[in-house]
Design an enzyme around this catalytic site. Structure first.
Site, PDB file in Angstrom:
ATOM      1  N   ASP A   1      15.788 -53.199 -25.665  1.00  0.00           N
ATOM      2  CA  ASP A   1      15.231 -53.238 -24.328  1.00  0.00           C
ATOM      3  C   ASP A   1      14.977 -51.925 -23.677  1.00  0.00           C
ATOM      4  O   ASP A   1      15.712 -51.144 -23.882  1.00  0.00           O
ATOM      5  CB  ASP A   1      16.472 -53.885 -23.458  1.00  0.00           C
ATOM      6  CG  ASP A   1      16.020 -54.743 -21.998  1.00  0.00           C
ATOM      7  OD1 ASP A   1      15.821 -55.860 -21.995  1.00  0.00           O
ATOM      8  OD2 ASP A   1      15.849 -53.585 -21.200  1.00  0.00           O
TER       9      ASP A   1
ATOM     10  N   HIS B   1      23.429 -56.784 -19.248  1.00  0.00           N
ATOM     11  CA  HIS B   1      23.681 -55.867 -18.176  1.00  0.00           C
ATOM     12  C   HIS B   1      25.250 -56.363 -17.709  1.00  0.00           C
ATOM     13  O   HIS B   1      26.027 -55.601 -17.073  1.00  0.00           O
ATOM     14  CB  HIS B   1      22.883 -55.884 -16.945  1.00  0.00           C
ATOM     15  CG  HIS B   1      21.644 -54.925 -17.301  1.00  0.00           C
ATOM     16  ND1 HIS B   1      21.914 -53.389 -17.800  1.00  0.00           N
ATOM     17  CD2 HIS B   1      20.469 -54.972 -17.298  1.00  0.00           C
ATOM     18  CE1 HIS B   1      20.595 -52.948 -18.114  1.00  0.00           C
ATOM     19  NE2 HIS B   1      19.766 -54.028 -17.960  1.00  0.00           N
TER      20      HIS B   1
HETATM   21 ZN   LIG Z   1      15.532 -54.508 -19.540  1.00  0.00          ZN
END
Ligand SMILES: [Zn+2]
Ligand SMILES: [Zn+2]
Length: 380
Positions: free
Chosen positions: A157, A121
């Site tokens: 993910d 991220h």
């Molecule tokens: Zn995650």
């Protein structure tokens, strides 16, 4: 790497790495022939600035040394509180993946793994979603800088791999593929089928947005419908994969219902694709995963087991010494076997149901991006 610690109560507990490595050791995976354990130094500023803005690196250093928060750069937020030593810990994780990619491209090793990595991220100029420095982007960048002309990044993910995608959004040399819970119901709220890359790199981003409650069979079916075909069309010279295991049914932060067995099969398939397409050049990373006893150690021991060519049968009992360590440390009854939910799935090639939520999500991705990759959304 255990110094990457946002403090008590934060889901990203260092114990997930500790318990994983403890299980990996007690399963004897590090004794496999040719396995080398590397202790990376923190990345230098010039390495960090291959991915990050220099003002952001300075802000992380200041947060780390003086506790200065910088909410506009994501530092000192609920997700990313500042802590002493944050810069060094994050830079060490970054360098682990960066060095792993260098070793793989140079042919010093065939595969490499950094379970502390997968900080997908983190953005060029901001921390986000528990991620400070983006080691996954660093691994891709290292492969490009060392001479690769096509690198695939595969992210399974539960959350969209938005940071890595944003770094390479307009770079046709990098195919980013993310299979995740739809941004309509989960952080970071991005990663839709229509997001297919920037104007100079159309077709370089592939996003599969899974409906909430997708189980292991659905997850593997979606993976099977999109990832192998996209990678074969792109023909990567190396693969970087992110194996966040927060897609698990027991994960406290997401709504997917995938099991450890399905997660292991996804690792196996990425591994097979690396041998089929990229002469085995493969860098595997960790990622999210917040069920720190029941899920993370098994899921990532399976990643390490694949990387060292010692795949583990789901019936493999977990070593008594490891189970004792967990029981004594956490006071919880640890799992007994490597697997949890045996899974079979229906391959996409056997047909699809336009009324089914999962199949509609998969088909949306195929319709948007397959033509840009020279593939037929219905026939390939
Ligand atoms: Zn995650
Ligand atoms: Zn292999």
């Amino acid at each position: 790497m255990l110094g990457y610690d946002f403090g008590p109560g934060h889901p990203m507990a260092p114990s997930r790495l500790h318990l994983t490595m403890s299980l990996v050791r007690s399963l004897g995976l590090l004794d496999a022939p040719g396995v080398e354990l590397v202790d990376p130094d923190p990345a230098s500023d010039s390495e960090l600035e291959l991915v990050h803005d220099e003002r952001y690196v300075a802000a992380v250093r200041s947060a780390s040394e003086k506790g200065t928060t910088d909410p506009l750069r994501g530092l000192g937020t609920e997700d990313d509180p500042v802590f002493p030593g944050m810069h060094d810990a994050a830079a060490r994780i970054f360098h682990g993946s960066y060095a792993a990619a260098g070793a793989v491209w140079a042919g010093e090793v065939e595969h490499a793994v950094n379970i502390a990595g997968g900080m997908h991220h983190a953005r060029r100029d901001a921390a986000s979603g528990f991620c400070i420095y983006n080691d996954a982007a660093a691994a891709v960048r290292r492969l490009l800088d060392d001479g690769a002309t096509r690198v695939a990044y595969v992210d399974v993910d539960a959350h969209h791999g938005d940071g890595v995608e944003s770094v390479f959004w307009n770079d046709p040399r990098v195919l980013t593929v993310s299979v995740h819970q739809s941004g309509h119901s989960l952080f970071p709220g991005t990663g839709f089928p229509t997001d297919t890359g920037g104007p100079r790199a159309e077709g370089s981003a592939v996003n599969v947005a899974l409906p909430r409650h997708t189980d292991g069979a659905g997850f593997l079916r979606a993976f099977d419908a999109v990832v192998p075909a996209a990678l074969r069309a792109f023909a990567p010279e190396a693969i970087v994969s992110q194996h966040g295991c927060d897609s698990h049914a027991q994960d406290p932060l997401t709504d997917l219902h995938v099991g450890v067995d399905a997660q292991r099969i996804a690792v196996e398939r990425v591994h097979a694709l690396a041998h089929e397409l990229s002469e085995g050049r493969w860098v595997a990373l960790g990622g999210g995963g917040y069920a720190v006893i029941d899920v993370v150690p098994r899921a990532w021991a399976n990643v390490v087991a694949e990387v060292v060519h010692r795949p583990l049968d789901p019936d493999t009992p977990l070593p008594a010494a490891w189970r004792r360590e967990v029981a004594e440390g956490a006071g919880e009854d640890p799992p007994r076997r490597m697997g949890d939910h045996p899974v079979t799935f229906r391959p996409w090639s056997q047909g699809y149901d336009p009324a089914d939520d999962l199949d509609r999500s998969v088909l949306a991705t195929r319709r948007e991006v397959f033509p840009l990759l020279g593939l037929d959304p219905y026939l390939d």
